[in-house]
Design a protein around this motif. Sequence first.
Motif, PDB file in Angstrom:
ATOM      1  N   PRO A  93     -19.281  -1.178   5.537  1.00 39.37           N
ATOM      2  CA  PRO A  93     -18.832  -0.877   6.899  1.00 39.37           C
ATOM      3  C   PRO A  93     -17.777   0.224   6.886  1.00 39.37           C
ATOM      4  N   ARG A  94     -17.982   1.244   7.697  1.00 37.98           N
ATOM      5  CA  ARG A  94     -17.042   2.367   7.763  1.00 37.98           C
ATOM      6  C   ARG A  94     -16.649   2.623   9.216  1.00 37.98           C
ATOM      7  N   TYR A  95     -15.390   2.977   9.417  1.00 34.19           N
ATOM      8  CA  TYR A  95     -14.883   3.305  10.752  1.00 34.19           C
ATOM      9  C   TYR A  95     -15.117   4.790  10.972  1.00 34.19           C
ATOM     10  N   CYS A  96     -15.940   5.135  11.968  1.00 34.38           N
ATOM     11  CA  CYS A  96     -16.337   6.526  12.100  1.00 34.38           C
ATOM     12  C   CYS A  96     -16.762   6.837  13.537  1.00 34.38           C
ATOM     13  N   ILE A  97     -17.022   8.108  13.766  1.00 37.32           N
ATOM     14  CA  ILE A  97     -17.418   8.614  15.086  1.00 37.32           C
ATOM     15  C   ILE A  97     -18.936   8.756  15.107  1.00 37.32           C
ATOM     16  N   LEU A  98     -19.596   7.971  15.940  1.00 40.61           N
ATOM     17  CA  LEU A  98     -21.050   8.072  16.066  1.00 40.61           C
ATOM     18  C   LEU A  98     -21.378   9.358  16.817  1.00 40.61           C
ATOM     19  N   ALA A  99     -22.189  10.214  16.184  1.00 40.25           N
ATOM     20  CA  ALA A  99     -22.521  11.520  16.757  1.00 40.25           C
ATOM     21  C   ALA A  99     -23.995  11.821  16.518  1.00 40.25           C
ATOM     22  N   PRO A 100     -24.899  11.182  17.258  1.00 37.34           N
ATOM     23  CA  PRO A 100     -26.336  11.406  17.050  1.00 37.34           C
ATOM     24  C   PRO A 100     -26.752  12.775  17.565  1.00 37.34           C
ATOM     25  N   PRO A 101     -27.766  13.378  16.945  1.00 36.25           N
ATOM     26  CA  PRO A 101     -28.228  14.682  17.420  1.00 36.25           C
ATOM     27  C   PRO A 101     -29.003  14.536  18.726  1.00 36.25           C
ATOM     28  N   PRO A 102     -29.012  15.588  19.562  1.00 38.06           N
ATOM     29  CA  PRO A 102     -29.804  15.555  20.798  1.00 38.06           C
ATOM     30  C   PRO A 102     -31.300  15.573  20.505  1.00 38.06           C
ATOM     31  N   LYS A 103     -32.086  15.225  21.521  1.00 36.01           N
ATOM     32  CA  LYS A 103     -33.536  15.163  21.351  1.00 36.01           C
ATOM     33  C   LYS A 103     -34.184  16.545  21.338  1.00 36.01           C
ATOM     34  N   GLY A 104     -33.597  17.510  22.001  1.00 35.41           N
ATOM     35  CA  GLY A 104     -34.202  18.845  22.074  1.00 35.41           C
ATOM     36  C   GLY A 104     -34.170  19.569  20.742  1.00 35.41           C
ATOM     37  N   VAL A 154       0.858  -1.189   0.000  1.00 31.84           N
ATOM     38  CA  VAL A 154       0.000   0.000   0.000  1.00 31.84           C
ATOM     39  C   VAL A 154       0.894   1.239   0.000  1.00 31.84           C
ATOM     40  N   PRO A 155       0.897   2.018  -1.091  1.00 27.75           N
ATOM     41  CA  PRO A 155       1.809   3.166  -1.187  1.00 27.75           C
ATOM     42  C   PRO A 155       1.405   4.297  -0.248  1.00 27.75           C
ATOM     43  N   LYS A 156       2.254   4.615   0.677  1.00 21.91           N
ATOM     44  CA  LYS A 156       1.935   5.626   1.685  1.00 21.91           C
ATOM     45  C   LYS A 156       1.627   6.977   1.057  1.00 21.91           C
ATOM     46  N   ALA A 157       2.415   7.379   0.059  1.00 21.10           N
ATOM     47  CA  ALA A 157       2.238   8.708  -0.527  1.00 21.10           C
ATOM     48  C   ALA A 157       0.898   8.856  -1.227  1.00 21.10           C
ATOM     49  N   LEU A 158       0.324   7.762  -1.692  1.00 25.27           N
ATOM     50  CA  LEU A 158      -0.933   7.826  -2.443  1.00 25.27           C
ATOM     51  C   LEU A 158      -2.159   7.552  -1.594  1.00 25.27           C
ATOM     52  N   THR A 159      -1.978   7.024  -0.393  1.00 28.98           N
ATOM     53  CA  THR A 159      -3.139   6.533   0.354  1.00 28.98           C
ATOM     54  C   THR A 159      -3.286   7.075   1.769  1.00 28.98           C
ATOM     55  N   GLN A 160      -2.218   7.530   2.389  1.00 27.53           N
ATOM     56  CA  GLN A 160      -2.279   7.814   3.821  1.00 27.53           C
ATOM     57  C   GLN A 160      -2.409   9.301   4.114  1.00 27.53           C
ATOM     58  N   TRP A 161      -3.426   9.648   4.892  1.00 28.36           N
ATOM     59  CA  TRP A 161      -3.565  11.003   5.416  1.00 28.36           C
ATOM     60  C   TRP A 161      -2.743  11.102   6.700  1.00 28.36           C
ATOM     61  N   PRO A 162      -2.021  12.207   6.898  1.00 27.66           N
ATOM     62  CA  PRO A 162      -1.222  12.341   8.118  1.00 27.66           C
ATOM     63  C   PRO A 162      -2.044  12.288   9.404  1.00 27.66           C
ATOM     64  N   ILE A 163      -3.281  12.811   9.351  1.00 24.57           N
ATOM     65  CA  ILE A 163      -4.116  12.867  10.553  1.00 24.57           C
ATOM     66  C   ILE A 163      -5.500  12.321  10.235  1.00 24.57           C
ATOM     67  N   GLN A 164      -5.962  11.374  11.046  1.00 20.46           N
ATOM     68  CA  GLN A 164      -7.332  10.866  11.000  1.00 20.46           C
ATOM     69  C   GLN A 164      -7.987  11.243  12.321  1.00 20.46           C
ATOM     70  N   LEU A 165      -9.065  12.009  12.276  1.00 15.07           N
ATOM     71  CA  LEU A 165      -9.625  12.574  13.505  1.00 15.07           C
ATOM     72  C   LEU A 165     -10.132  11.520  14.475  1.00 15.07           C
ATOM     73  N   SER A 166     -10.636  10.388  13.983  1.00 14.44           N
ATOM     74  CA  SER A 166     -11.104   9.349  14.909  1.00 14.44           C
ATOM     75  C   SER A 166      -9.990   8.848  15.817  1.00 14.44           C
ATOM     76  N   ASP A 167      -8.725   8.974  15.374  1.00 19.99           N
ATOM     77  CA  ASP A 167      -7.595   8.572  16.212  1.00 19.99           C
ATOM     78  C   ASP A 167      -7.364   9.543  17.359  1.00 19.99           C
ATOM     79  N   HIS A 168      -7.960  10.727  17.280  1.00 14.44           N
ATOM     80  CA  HIS A 168      -7.745  11.779  18.284  1.00 14.44           C
ATOM     81  C   HIS A 168      -8.995  12.054  19.117  1.00 14.44           C
TER      82      HIS A 168
END
Length: 288
Positions: free
Chosen positions: A163-174, A97-111
């Motif tokens: 299937p996607r790796y992501c941050i579940l962020a449902p809206p509030p009820k109000g 997997v070529p790093k220069a073509l595929t990898q983002w330096p920062i993925q927010l889910s990691d933070h």
Amino acid sequence: KNSPRDEHLAAHPLPADRILVWPAWRETPLPELVEVSQALMWNDQPVLEDLQGARRLFLLTPTSRVEEALDELPFPARPHITSREDFDTVQLLEIAVPKALTQWPIQLSDHLAEATVEIIDRSVTPHKRSRCSKRARAGAPSWSCPDLPEQVGVSFYELDDQPRYCILAPPPKGKETALRVTFPSTSLEDASNLATLRFRAGFDLRGARLAANNDDLTLKIFIADQEIARQRYQAQTSTWKATDIELAPQALEGAPQGLTFEVDARSATHKLFCFNAWLGSRPAPSNP
């Protein structure tokens, strides 16, 4: 007894490896691969961001469909094939997997562990902010928030029928409330030099199927208090399209609040909303 093919796969995977059985992996014909399930990709149509952190990709596909499978990969894989092995009617390809073509330096889910999660109540002036309670759990933290139907956290969800790796962020009820997830710039190493923000978001497929006659959802993105993007998502649709935003030079420098993602909807019913985002020095190759 395990087949030579599956013994080969089971002996090779490392933490940075991925295994893609194309066109689709199913447990019934390939039960031995359950042993390496942590490396398996379940995607028929992987996007670039599904390969974050990967160094090698093992592609298992019918010999007659190898070229078709290579065309489905989100980067030009043919120059990076390091080995091919035939096993009866299927072929196993090892691809660097070529790093220069595929990898983002920062993925927010990691933070996410460094993020602040809170509910904003706009029914009062000034707006009331209620911080959510952070909970420790294996692998990644989660947050429990008042009036949220689900906890905020990272996992795999089914978006756009994949299937996607992501941050579940449902809206509030109000009706006058919103969920805010803020990543401080101090947690985004070297973020001041990264000129592109890519984000993907959408509803989990299960929720979208149940959302008949439901209202839509709005995602807003801020740097400090400045809104830089706004996207509306239809309640009955599950998407995972990429949107790129060109950032001004050093946009995050001097903005300790960093990046904020705000989720807002009139109704919280059946809204398993998920997002992820990446920062890079330039847009990486992408499929829709």
